[in-house]
Every structure is written in C-alpha cells, then in structure tokens.
Design an enzyme around this catalytic site. Structure first.
Site, PDB file in Angstrom:
ATOM      1  CD  GLU A 142      -2.498  -1.435   2.620  1.00 52.52           C
ATOM      2  OE1 GLU A 142      -3.500  -2.165   2.663  1.00 52.52           O
ATOM      3  OE2 GLU A 142      -2.013  -0.877   3.628  1.00 52.52           O
ATOM      4  CG  ASP A 197      -2.186  -1.673  12.414  1.00 50.66           C
ATOM      5  OD1 ASP A 197      -2.138  -0.797  13.302  1.00 50.66           O
ATOM      6  OD2 ASP A 197      -2.978  -2.628  12.457  1.00 50.66           O
ATOM      7  CE  LYS A 234     -10.662  -1.777   7.854  1.00 53.23           C
ATOM      8  NZ  LYS A 234     -11.367  -1.989   6.547  1.00 53.23           N
ATOM      9  CG  ASP A 274     -10.287  -0.900   3.139  1.00 53.67           C
ATOM     10  OD1 ASP A 274     -10.284  -0.911   4.390  1.00 53.67           O
ATOM     11  OD2 ASP A 274     -10.843  -1.776   2.450  1.00 53.67           O
ATOM     12  CG  ASP A 295     -15.893  -6.416   7.409  1.00 57.29           C
ATOM     13  OD1 ASP A 295     -16.156  -7.612   7.664  1.00 57.29           O
ATOM     14  OD2 ASP A 295     -15.267  -6.071   6.389  1.00 57.29           O
TER      15      ASP A 295
END
Length: 749
Positions: free
Chosen positions: A124, A153, A294, A318, A459
């Site tokens: 990412e 993180d 997460k 995200d 989620d």
C-alpha cells in the site's frame, strides 16, 4: 425500475421499491416448483439391483452416487431459498441534499471523523495512501468540521513523511478543489482523468499539477530509498518518536497531530480557511500482545478520536478507497439526520467500487449480484451488512450503545467541549495512552464495544452485533459512485480474498452470535436468512465439488445420473438450468455488464466454490481441533508492469504455485479427459444418438465445465509468459486427473 412509496414530503430521503418484484416472485415460485420435481425424480428413481446398472458393484456405487447427488441438490435448493431472502424485496434510496441545506446552516452541521487504515507500505504505497487522505480532506463540507485520522499499522516513517507532505500540499489543493469544483478529489485520479479527456492549459492547473508532481517525486524517491533523508527528518519533531522504534511489531505509540485549528498559523490554506484536522497514529505494538489487525486499529482510532475531535459521525475507508464524490458526507447526513427515521440508523453503507475494473471484469471483482441486487434486498429487512469500508457510522452505535425507543438524535450537539482547554501536546499525551497495548485489558473493547475481535470478517460481525442491538442501517448507491478503490489483479489475490471472507463467515455461523439462532426475536426473519446466506458460502463447496467431478466420471462408465431427453423428468432439470442462467444473464446485462462479464462471473463462482470455499471450510474445521489460524494477508494494491499488461489485455494471471490452483487444474483436466472419453465412445458407437439422449445432461455439464476452464488449459499448456501456471502444477494436476479417470474406469472391470 422503481415505484415511489408514500413518504413524508419533508423527509431528507426517499425509499422506493423495485417494480419488477412481482415478476421476480412469480419466476422464483415456478423455479421452486421445478426444484421440488427434481427432488421427486431423485427420490423415485433411486437405482435398484435389477435396473439400468445391472446389479452388483455398479448398483452399489450407483446408489450411493445417486444419494450423493440428492444431498448436493438438497443443499443447492436450501441455499437458493436463502438467496431469495435478499432478492425478494429490493429497496432503493434517494437523498434530498437541498432540504438538508435549507434545514441546517453550515455552522450547525455535525462534525465528521474520517478513519483511513493502512498496514504495509510495500503493498500500500505511501503516495496512494496520501491521495486517499487528500481526497477525503476535500469534501464539499466545512473543512473545520472534518478530522482525518490515518492509522498506520506498519508504523512506517515513510508513510508519516508522506502525510507531512500531503498536509503542505493540502493548503493549495483544497482551495483549488473548491474553486473549480474538482471531481474526483484524489489528485492522482483527477490529473489522470483530466489529461485523458481534457486539455487544461490554465495557469492554476499548471501550478497545482507542478506542486503535486514535486510532492510525488519526493515521496517516491524516499520510498525507493527505503528511508527518509536526515535533512527532512530534522524539519519535524514528529520523527523523534521513531528513536525508540524496534520493528513494526515492537514499538511505542506514535501519534502526531499534524493539522489542528489550535495552531492557526500552520492549519490554514492559502485562502486563509481552516484545514481539516489531520492526525497520524501508529498504535503501540509488542510481540507478546495480539493486535487484532484492522479491528484493533479501528478501536484505537475510536478512542483517540474521542479525545481529539469526538465527532458523532465516523467515516471509515481502506487506504486505497478515495473519494469520488465530494457530496458523500451530505448524502449520509440525509439519512442520519432525518427527523423521523434518522435516530434509528446506525450506519450508512455505500458500495465498494473499483477504478481498475475492465469491461468484462475477468475476476468478477464488482460482485455485481451482491452490490447491485442483494445489498438492496438486505436493506429492506433492516439494513445492509457492514463491509468494512465506505461506511458512515454513528459513533454511539459503533461504540456499543444499544438502541432504545427513547434514543435522541444529538448529532448537532457540540463535540469538542472536552478538549478546549488542552493544548496540542497535552492532547497527544492523553491520546497516546488510549492506543497502548494494555488499555483494552479487562475491558469490553472488541467484545461489546467497538469493532468485534476474533473473526476474519470483523466488519460483518460488527454490523451483525449492531443490528442485534436494535439498530438499523441503510444502503445508498448514489448516481455518481462515492468511492473508488483497487480491485485484485491476479486470480490468486481474488481467491485468497474470498477464502478469508468465506472462512470468516463460517466463524460467524459457529459463534454465539449466529444469526440463525441468536438472531431469533432480535432481527427479522428476512435479515436472519440474509446473514445465513452469507454465512454458508463455504458450505457450498462440497456440493459444487461433487457436481464438478462425479457426473463427469460416470460418463466414462456409461451410467446416466440424469433423466433422458425423451423423459418428462427432463423438463424440471432443463427449466432450473435454463431459467436460472437466463435470470443471472438478464441481471448482468440490466446492470451494465456484458455477456462476457456474466461468463467470467460464472467462472469465478465455480473457482471460488471449488477452491477458496473448500479451503475455507477445511481451515474452519481444523481450527475446531485447535490448529493455528491462517495468517492475515494484505491484498496488494500495486502491480508489476508485466502483470499490469496482462490484466489490461484481460488475460488470467496465475503465476504462483498454490494448492488452490492444483485443485482447479485437476478438476479442469478431469473434465477434459472425461469429455474426450465420451466423445470417443459416441464416435465408435453405431447408435450414438440414443446414447447421447441417455447421457445428454451429463455431457452438457461436462462440456460446460471444459469450456469455462479454457483459461486454465491455456495456462497449463499454451502460454509461455510468467503468468502461466507453473510446471509443478501442470504435472501434479495431470497425474491426479488421469489417475482418477483410469482408476474409476477400472472399477467396472
């Protein structure tokens, strides 16, 4: 198409329902009748010793095979009934933002906290992350009422450096967006669209493009170098927090309030307007503490933001999911601030859409049936499922509050009273304690408060718990897509992602919050069935695997497992197959996809069912015996150049050696060998047409499985590029498939 329902004229949103519901229900009932006739055929035609198979071993194996098909078809039928729960009543929403503006002055609108989560700068990239951050800072909303939090993180100083650069660029970017009504507000996406479709030669455009390119170069240079240059580190005190850094799994809490109106000299744009609050957070990590991925990051953000901004509305996305519509916040408020129904809405879920989807969507990443149909169906029963991103939450509901009839909508109440007297340093010190490893010890965080722990799909579990506490949710798909992200670009990425989702759904099914059991009396029956439909994804694997192998193998022995073409029992089988295929094809075409896209979706349904879901089921059973969990995998957001080229050409990407591919390749080759075997028999048989009529459905099923697996045959034997299937997979799958066919065929001797 939709038909209007009678709603209050002063409501901030309108609910409409599908005009095609009646036709769908009639068709579904007819399909249900046909499915019942299929069961009747199975039950009344169980092989006996004196029938077609000649008794003996053929009778024994044929009977058990027949019962296996009945079991598979019973499961398919039950699962089909579950799917009808989220297709029976589709509802669609429309917002009235003008009414919102007329009813509430800008100064009276509630504050909004925006959570952006990233976990690994290698998959990412920081430049992608800060494009997402900038896009959400630039909403058409009072900037001083927005607070953007980046949870890192990986605790990467490269990501922190990129965020610092973004905070400086924002002083120019936000005024530019407002002046020219920029859409989308991600700089990368905006410049890419402009350069592709327009010729902008204005001075303002040239200046802002130059500033962005310079920022991008600095960030990418640091990323390639793997560290932030010492002269850059010396410019900001925040880098000193990395002095005690050991690794991404062992470090203190790193928290920096980069922009805040308490420092007006540093927090205003070039026009003198306040910028959104901007905060960087890397929660404390220690090797001996489980960090809950997460979910743990989200809960740390919940606590930290409650001290710094404490907005009653929270948007979480995200790190690749940039804002494509500057009006999304106002859209969400139309639901949450509605005087009649807003107080009972816990969250507003927007669709998760992707910018890199090609015309025929080779990996079916759009999840068209779920996004465009089933989520609207779930909305009818009390709300869609929470999918972990693109979601506006009510802080009270996400923090664990139960809904009660007397709950008051206090979104207009001031949020920041608790932090007025504290300076930024005091706020940072106070906030850091809330992100420590030990803070949650002996608390209800992750159990009854915040995002729930202990599930791979935290989620969905969290959304379920919110619904079980009496709250409702809303699904809103605006005319202009609200968010865009990056979809998987290789088959392995897609399959691993679906394996994680399916395994998490099984965890919910086996948990104390199982919708089918615990949901009774707490949520509606339709909502129970909708959740159960998702929970049972992995359980479909055994039926799909059975149907993909057994009928084809029995072709080699000349044993029919389906009625002849001349039999009246052929009709219900044909009706179910043709009817359901026509329905799904029509659905894809009506919602803007293509026939090839529909075919690709059928392929992915097969691939997920026989590989991802199978391994998800195996792992779920293994965990019941105390075996270790599967490692969490971050989906890559960047592509190598050759992978990108093949993706653009819509060539399926294999590349790696994976057990998932071994299963898929073995099934594909087994069906190919079986089809070749029966074609050979037909060619040598004098009465070939009678044989074909007797085995027609099996031949068609086998032929379908061969056609849909053409990309695998190409990857095994024809392709020479790096995206082909590895030779080890080709050897193993060929040996397994050929051995199975030979051994099974020998049983008749």
């Amino acid at each position: 198409m939709v038909v209007k329902r009678s709603d209050d004229e002063e409501s901030l949103f309108e609910t409409t329902k599908s005009r095609g519901s009646f036709l769908h229900r009639v068709f579904s009932m007819s399909l249900f009748v046909a499915i019942c006739f299929v069961y009747a055929y199975r039950l009344t035609h169980i092989p006996t010793g004196g029938e077609d198979h000649g008794g003996g071993e053929d009778y024994y194996y044929g009977t058990w095979t027949w019962l296996g098909l009945l079991a598979a078809e019973l499961w398919f039928g039950l699962y089909w009934v579950l799917t009808q729960a989220v297709r029976w009543n589709l509802v669609f929403r429309k917002t009235f933002k003008k009414r919102l503006a007329q009813r509430y002055e800008e100064s009276k609108l509630p504050e909004v906290d925006i959570f952006v989560c990233t976990a690994d700068p290698e998959v990412e990239p920081p430049i992608m992350v800060i494009n997402t951050v900038l896009s959400h800072m630039a909403y058409d909303y009072p900037s001083e009422k927005l607070s953007v939090y980046l949870s890192d993180d990986a605790a990467s100083d490269l990501t922190f450096y990129a965020l610092l650069e973004a905070s400086l660029f924002a002083k120019h970017w936000l005024p530019f967006c407002k002046k020219f009504n920029v859409q989308p507000t991600s700089p990368a996406a905006y410049f890419n669209n402009i350069l592709l479709h327009h010729n902008h030669a204005t001075k303002e455009f040239a200046n802002i493009k130059k500033l962005y390119d310079e920022m991008k170069k600095r960030i990418e240079d640091a990323t390639k170098l793997g560290r932030v240059a010492s002269e850059e580190r010396s410019k900001h005190r925040g880098f000193s927090q990395w002095d005690s850094y050991s690794s991404r799994r062992d470090h203190d809490t790193i928290l920096q309030i980069i922009l805040h109106k308490k420092e007006p000299h540093n927090s205003k744009d070039e026009d003198g307007n306040y910028l959104p609050t901007l905060v960087y957070l890397a929660r404390e990590k220690r090797p001996q503490h489980h960090h809950n991925f997460k979910a743990g990051a989200m809960n740390s953000l919940l606590r930290v933001s409650s001290v710094i901004s404490n907005a009653k509305i929270i948007l979480n996305v995200d790190c690749d999911m940039y804002s494509n519509s500057s009006e999304s916040v106002r859209d969400a408020l139309c639901f949450l601030m509605d005087e009649e129904k807003g107080h009972e809405i816990a969250f507003v879920q927007f669709p998760q859409t992707f910018e890199n989807i090609l015309k025929h969507d080779i990996y079916s990443s759009t999840l068209l049936s779920i996004v465009d149909v089933e989520m609207h169906g779930a909305d009818h029963y009390g709300g869609p499922f929470y999918i972990g991103t693109c979601c506006f939450h009510r802080r009270d509901a996400l923090s664990g509050m139960k809904f009660s009839v007397g709950y008051k909508n206090e979104l207009l109440k001031s949020e920041r009273d608790n932090s007025i007297e504290e300076n930024l340093h005091e706020l940072e010190v106070k906030s850091k304690a809330l992100a420590s490893c030990n803070y949650e010890k002996n608390t209800l965080w992750g159990k009854e408060m915040g995002v729930r722990y202990g599930c791979l799909v935290e989620d969905v579990m969290t959304g379920l718990c919110i619904h079980l506490q009496g709250w409702k949710s809303v699904y809103y798909s605006p005319p202009r897509k609200a968010f865009y992200g990056v979809a998987p670009t290789t088959l392995l990425q897609a399959l691993v992602q679906h394996k994680r989702w399916a395994e998490g759904q099984v965890q919910i099914l086996l948990s104390e919050h199982c919708p089918a059991l615990y949901g009774h009396g707490r949520i509606s029956l339709g909502h129970q069935l909708g959740y159960s439909y998702c929970n049972c994804w992995a359980l479909t694997s055994l039926s799909k695997l059975y149907y993909s192998i057994i009928p084809s193998l029995y072709l080699l022995r000349g044993i029919p497992l389906f009625p002849k073409m001349s039999s009246i029992w052929f009709i219900p089988f044909a009706y179910v197959i043709v009817g359901e295929s026509a329905r799904s094809l029509l659905e894809f075409v009506l919602f803007g996809s293509t026939i090839q896209g529909w075919w690709n979706d059928l392929r992915m349904v097969l691939y997920k069912g026989t590989s991802s879901y199978l391994f998800a089921l195996i792992d779920s059973i293994s965990k019941l015996f105390g075996l270790p969990d599967s490692p969490f995998t971050v989906t890559a957001k960047v592509m190598e150049e050759d992978v990108s080229e093949r993706y653009e050409k819509q060539v399926m990407e294999f590349g790696a050696a994976s057990p998932l591919f071994t299963v898929l390749a073995t099934i594909a080759l087994l069906n190919l060998f079986c089809l070749l075997g029966i074609l050979k028999e037909l060619a040598l048989c004098e009465d070939w047409f009678e044989t074909y009529k007797k085995m027609s459905l099996q031949i068609l099923l086998c032929g379908f499985l061969v056609l849909i697996n053409i990309p695998i045959y190409q990857g095994l034997f024809l392709r020479k590029d790096k995206g082909r299937l590895p030779s080890s997979i080709a050897i193993k799958s060929t040996v397994l498939a050929l051995s199975t066919c030979i051994l099974f065929n020998m049983l008749k001797d």
